[in-house]
Design a protein around this motif. Structure first.
Motif, PDB file in Angstrom:
ATOM      1  N   LEU A  26      44.254  41.798  36.983  1.00 29.01           N
ATOM      2  CA  LEU A  26      44.327  42.768  35.687  1.00 29.01           C
ATOM      3  C   LEU A  26      44.127  44.076  35.819  1.00 29.01           C
ATOM      4  O   LEU A  26      42.913  44.129  36.483  1.00 29.01           O
ATOM      5  CB  LEU A  26      43.572  41.969  34.421  1.00 29.01           C
ATOM      6  N   GLY A  29      40.486  49.421  32.785  1.00 27.65           N
ATOM      7  CA  GLY A  29      40.420  50.983  32.904  1.00 27.65           C
ATOM      8  C   GLY A  29      41.144  51.421  34.374  1.00 27.65           C
ATOM      9  O   GLY A  29      41.284  52.574  34.473  1.00 27.65           O
ATOM     10  N   GLY A  30      40.836  50.459  35.125  1.00 30.23           N
ATOM     11  CA  GLY A  30      41.343  50.804  36.458  1.00 30.23           C
ATOM     12  C   GLY A  30      40.245  51.336  37.418  1.00 30.23           C
ATOM     13  O   GLY A  30      40.700  52.057  38.557  1.00 30.23           O
ATOM     14  N   THR A  31      39.291  51.738  36.886  1.00 32.37           N
ATOM     15  CA  THR A  31      38.208  52.803  37.750  1.00 32.37           C
ATOM     16  C   THR A  31      37.935  52.084  38.938  1.00 32.37           C
ATOM     17  O   THR A  31      37.571  52.900  40.012  1.00 32.37           O
ATOM     18  CB  THR A  31      36.896  53.311  36.787  1.00 32.37           C
ATOM     19  N   LEU A  32      37.830  50.742  39.231  1.00 30.70           N
ATOM     20  CA  LEU A  32      37.615  50.101  40.188  1.00 30.70           C
ATOM     21  C   LEU A  32      38.806  49.598  41.149  1.00 30.70           C
ATOM     22  O   LEU A  32      38.864  49.650  42.236  1.00 30.70           O
ATOM     23  CB  LEU A  32      36.552  49.122  39.779  1.00 30.70           C
ATOM     24  N   LEU A  33      39.746  49.158  40.280  1.00 26.20           N
ATOM     25  CA  LEU A  33      41.081  48.465  40.738  1.00 26.20           C
ATOM     26  C   LEU A  33      41.917  49.597  41.579  1.00 26.20           C
ATOM     27  O   LEU A  33      42.388  49.400  42.643  1.00 26.20           O
ATOM     28  CB  LEU A  33      41.775  47.767  39.709  1.00 26.20           C
ATOM     29  N   TYR A  55      43.336  43.935  22.608  1.00 31.77           N
ATOM     30  CA  TYR A  55      42.579  44.052  23.712  1.00 31.77           C
ATOM     31  C   TYR A  55      41.680  45.189  23.842  1.00 31.77           C
ATOM     32  O   TYR A  55      40.720  45.196  24.342  1.00 31.77           O
ATOM     33  CB  TYR A  55      43.651  44.149  25.021  1.00 31.77           C
ATOM     34  N   THR A 102      36.012  50.090  30.979  1.00 30.69           N
ATOM     35  CA  THR A 102      35.894  49.001  29.874  1.00 30.69           C
ATOM     36  C   THR A 102      34.871  48.069  29.701  1.00 30.69           C
ATOM     37  O   THR A 102      34.460  47.631  31.065  1.00 30.69           O
ATOM     38  CB  THR A 102      37.391  48.424  29.710  1.00 30.69           C
ATOM     39  N   ASN A 106      33.601  45.907  33.436  1.00 29.52           N
ATOM     40  CA  ASN A 106      32.209  45.803  33.667  1.00 29.52           C
ATOM     41  C   ASN A 106      31.656  44.608  33.899  1.00 29.52           C
ATOM     42  O   ASN A 106      30.661  44.310  34.939  1.00 29.52           O
ATOM     43  CB  ASN A 106      31.319  46.580  32.752  1.00 29.52           C
ATOM     44  N   GLY A 114      27.829  47.454  36.909  1.00 30.71           N
ATOM     45  CA  GLY A 114      27.571  46.198  35.754  1.00 30.71           C
ATOM     46  C   GLY A 114      26.433  46.695  34.786  1.00 30.71           C
ATOM     47  O   GLY A 114      25.936  45.691  34.304  1.00 30.71           O
ATOM     48  N   ASP A 115      26.125  47.781  34.541  1.00 34.40           N
ATOM     49  CA  ASP A 115      24.907  48.307  33.894  1.00 34.40           C
ATOM     50  C   ASP A 115      25.087  47.876  32.317  1.00 34.40           C
ATOM     51  O   ASP A 115      24.151  47.266  31.720  1.00 34.40           O
ATOM     52  CB  ASP A 115      24.903  49.835  33.765  1.00 34.40           C
ATOM     53  N   VAL A 156      39.536  37.850  30.429  1.00 33.58           N
ATOM     54  CA  VAL A 156      38.428  38.129  29.517  1.00 33.58           C
ATOM     55  C   VAL A 156      39.111  38.878  28.192  1.00 33.58           C
ATOM     56  O   VAL A 156      39.688  40.120  28.367  1.00 33.58           O
ATOM     57  CB  VAL A 156      37.351  39.104  30.107  1.00 33.58           C
ATOM     58  N   LYS A 174      17.795  52.399  32.777  1.00 36.29           N
ATOM     59  CA  LYS A 174      18.522  52.645  33.986  1.00 36.29           C
ATOM     60  C   LYS A 174      17.951  53.537  34.901  1.00 36.29           C
ATOM     61  O   LYS A 174      17.502  54.536  34.505  1.00 36.29           O
ATOM     62  CB  LYS A 174      19.889  53.012  34.024  1.00 36.29           C
TER      63      LYS A 174
HETATM   64  C1  LIG Z   1      32.646  57.604  39.831  1.00 38.36           C
HETATM   65  C2  LIG Z   1      32.541  56.113  38.971  1.00 38.36           C
HETATM   66  C3  LIG Z   1      31.115  56.084  38.605  1.00 38.36           C
HETATM   67  C4  LIG Z   1      30.585  54.748  37.997  1.00 38.36           C
HETATM   68  N1  LIG Z   1      29.475  54.445  37.657  1.00 38.36           N
HETATM   69  C5  LIG Z   1      29.302  53.248  36.991  1.00 38.36           C
HETATM   70  C6  LIG Z   1      27.879  53.049  36.786  1.00 38.36           C
HETATM   71  O1  LIG Z   1      27.081  53.971  36.538  1.00 38.36           O
HETATM   72  N2  LIG Z   1      27.594  51.953  36.089  1.00 38.36           N
HETATM   73  C7  LIG Z   1      28.248  50.720  35.835  1.00 38.36           C
HETATM   74  O2  LIG Z   1      28.194  49.848  35.520  1.00 38.36           O
HETATM   75  N3  LIG Z   1      29.775  51.003  36.603  1.00 38.36           N
HETATM   76  C8  LIG Z   1      30.045  52.447  37.121  1.00 38.36           C
HETATM   77  N4  LIG Z   1      31.250  52.362  37.798  1.00 38.36           N
HETATM   78  C9  LIG Z   1      32.244  51.247  37.918  1.00 38.36           C
HETATM   79  C10 LIG Z   1      33.159  51.078  36.803  1.00 38.36           C
HETATM   80  O3  LIG Z   1      33.744  52.308  36.410  1.00 38.36           O
HETATM   81  C11 LIG Z   1      32.717  50.306  35.658  1.00 38.36           C
HETATM   82  O4  LIG Z   1      32.052  49.032  36.008  1.00 38.36           O
HETATM   83  C12 LIG Z   1      33.773  49.859  34.644  1.00 38.36           C
HETATM   84  O5  LIG Z   1      33.135  49.243  33.558  1.00 38.36           O
HETATM   85  C13 LIG Z   1      34.804  48.900  35.235  1.00 38.36           C
HETATM   86  O6  LIG Z   1      35.835  48.611  34.319  1.00 38.36           O
HETATM   87  P1  LIG Z   1      37.352  49.245  34.493  1.00 38.36           P
HETATM   88  O7  LIG Z   1      38.005  48.813  33.363  1.00 38.36           O
HETATM   89  O8  LIG Z   1      37.784  50.262  34.985  1.00 38.36           O
HETATM   90  O9  LIG Z   1      37.601  47.934  35.519  1.00 38.36           O
HETATM   91  P2  LIG Z   1      39.079  47.590  36.385  1.00 38.36           P
HETATM   92  O10 LIG Z   1      38.983  48.758  37.610  1.00 38.36           O
HETATM   93  O11 LIG Z   1      40.163  47.873  35.633  1.00 38.36           O
HETATM   94  O12 LIG Z   1      38.875  46.220  36.896  1.00 38.36           O
HETATM   95  C14 LIG Z   1      37.778  45.767  37.712  1.00 38.36           C
HETATM   96  C15 LIG Z   1      38.022  44.446  37.949  1.00 38.36           C
HETATM   97  O13 LIG Z   1      37.820  43.513  37.073  1.00 38.36           O
HETATM   98  C16 LIG Z   1      38.996  42.789  36.844  1.00 38.36           C
HETATM   99  N5  LIG Z   1      39.167  42.914  35.463  1.00 38.36           N
HETATM  100  C17 LIG Z   1      39.140  43.918  34.541  1.00 38.36           C
HETATM  101  N6  LIG Z   1      39.000  43.574  33.404  1.00 38.36           N
HETATM  102  C18 LIG Z   1      39.350  42.330  33.307  1.00 38.36           C
HETATM  103  C19 LIG Z   1      39.613  41.332  32.191  1.00 38.36           C
HETATM  104  N7  LIG Z   1      39.619  41.485  30.824  1.00 38.36           N
HETATM  105  N8  LIG Z   1      39.771  40.076  32.479  1.00 38.36           N
HETATM  106  C20 LIG Z   1      40.015  39.522  33.906  1.00 38.36           C
HETATM  107  N9  LIG Z   1      39.659  40.477  35.061  1.00 38.36           N
HETATM  108  C21 LIG Z   1      39.375  41.709  34.503  1.00 38.36           C
HETATM  109  C22 LIG Z   1      40.067  43.644  37.507  1.00 38.36           C
HETATM  110  O14 LIG Z   1      41.018  42.866  37.771  1.00 38.36           O
HETATM  111  C23 LIG Z   1      39.416  43.923  38.615  1.00 38.36           C
HETATM  112  O15 LIG Z   1      39.341  43.028  39.810  1.00 38.36           O
HETATM  113  C24 LIG Z   1      31.592  53.676  38.187  1.00 38.36           C
HETATM  114  C25 LIG Z   1      33.127  53.790  38.841  1.00 38.36           C
HETATM  115  C26 LIG Z   1      33.270  55.246  39.267  1.00 38.36           C
HETATM  116  C27 LIG Z   1      34.681  55.330  39.826  1.00 38.36           C
END
Ligand SMILES: Cc1cc2nc3c(=O)[nH]c(=O)nc-3n(C[C@H](O)[C@H](O)[C@H](O)COP(=O)(O)OP(=O)(O)OC[C@H]3O[C@@H](n4cnc5c(N)ncnc54)[C@H](O)[C@@H]3O)c2cc1C
Length: 273
Positions: A26, A29-33, A55, A102, A106, A114-115, A156, A174
């Motif tokens: 899924l 927000g895509g910040t990790l994917l 959602y 998102t 997280n 994972g904060d 989720v 933190k």
């Molecule tokens: C520059 C930078 C700084 C960051 N700093 C922090 C920080 O200080 N603290 C922190 O905790 N994180 C940090 N992050 C990590 C990240 O941004 C966060 O953890 C964010 O909340 C991840 O959410 P996302 O929607 O971007 O996840 P995504 O990249 O969209 O997804 C991450 C993973 O989770 C899965 N996934 C996502 N949502 C769901 C769902 N609803 N159901 C099932 N699977 C799902 C996806 O398939 C993927 O495998 C940082 C990232 C960057 C790029």
């Protein structure tokens, strides 16, 4: 096989697609994917977007809050009713990251990320998970994180949490080397309700102190039923690192994390900034 991008218009459709294709992911927000894609670590398989407005919805009913999996940190920060979650939301990256990152994503972020999940764990959140086309199932976050460590996942759809009636009962801290937006050396969240001057129902959660956010159960036992005085805080401090399994990474060594955890837990318990 190249990466295929597909869009599901409902949560049920998304859950069905994810359940039917083990290699699918899924995109929240895509910040990790998208980092995985851009860095060439993810080169094939299905990436699924979901456009269902549910959602990204925040619902509030009394002290109960439901945050859709696609609710961003920026959206949390816009809601005054979610004030107790503002410190953990603000702890995620910088403003650009917070507009994308998102709540759902997280929950899957690997340590030391994972904060926000650390805060949800202290608040005893329930994760609403959809496996296939059935109705969502409520899973306690602690159980969800244990299953995540074993590799099992579902969609989720939302997270439900009881907001503390007294805002002072909830504390978050933190610790990072680069301020304000560095990765965590560790993070701590604590729910410390009191009755008659004594803590009742303490929940203390730690981030970056194990493979997933975890409870500090020995520290919880040290404060439970006690006044938060010097002796209690010293006992919690002594118990702080029990059961932790921090990693050594570019931010801090395992040794350092264990050394500083008791100091920061004591500061959090004594109400120091
Ligand atoms: C520059 C930078 C700084 C960051 N700093 C922090 C920080 O200080 N603290 C922190 O905790 N994180 C940090 N992050 C990590 C990240 O941004 C966060 O953890 C964010 O909340 C991840 O959410 P996302 O929607 O971007 O996840 P995504 O990249 O969209 O997804 C991450 C993973 O989770 C899965 N996934 C996502 N949502 C769901 C769902 N609803 N159901 C099932 N699977 C799902 C996806 O398939 C993927 O495998 C940082 C990232 C960057 C790029």
């Amino acid at each position: 096989m190249p990466i295929e991008i597909r869009t599901a218009s409902t949560l049920s459709e998304a859950a069905g697609v994810l359940a039917g294709d083990r290699g699918s992911r899924l995109l929240s927000g895509g910040t990790l994917l998208m980092r995985e894609v851009n860095e060439g670590r993810l080169t094939e398989g299905l990436i699924l977007r979901v456009t269902d407005p549910a959602y990204r919805q925040i619902s509030l009913s009394g002290a109960r809050a439901e945050l859709g999996g696609g609710v961003t940190m920026a959206a949390v920060l816009k809601r005054r009713e979610l004030a107790c979650l503002h410190a953990p939301a603000r702890a995620i990256g910088g403003p650009a990251v917070r507009t994308m990152a998102t709540v759902g994503g997280n929950l899957f972020a690997e340590t030391p990320y994972g904060d926000f999940t650390v805060a949800l764990l202290a608040l005893d959140a329930q994760v609403m998970v959809m496996q296939g086309y059935g109705a969502p199932r409520a899973v306690p976050l602690e159980e969800f994180l244990a299953a995540r460590a074993r590799g099992s996942q579902g969609l989720v759809v939302a997270v439900q949490v009881n907001l503390p009636q007294n805002p002072g009962d909830f504390r978050f801290r933190k610790v990072s080397r680069v301020k304000p937006k560095g990765m965590a050396v560790l993070s701590i969240a604590a729910l410390l309700p009191t009755s008659g001057g004594r803590v009742t129902g303490a929940r203390i959660a730690l981030g970056a102190m194990g493979p997933t956010p975890m409870r500090a159960k020995a520290a919880e036992r040290a404060v439970e039923g006690k006044a938060l005085d010097t002796a209690t805080i010293a006992a919690a401090r002594a118990a702080a690192a029990e059961g932790t399994r921090p990693a050594t990474d570019a931010i801090a060594s395992e040794w350092y994390r264990r050394e500083v955890l008791p100091v920061h837990l004591a500061r959090l318990l004594s109400g120091q900034e």
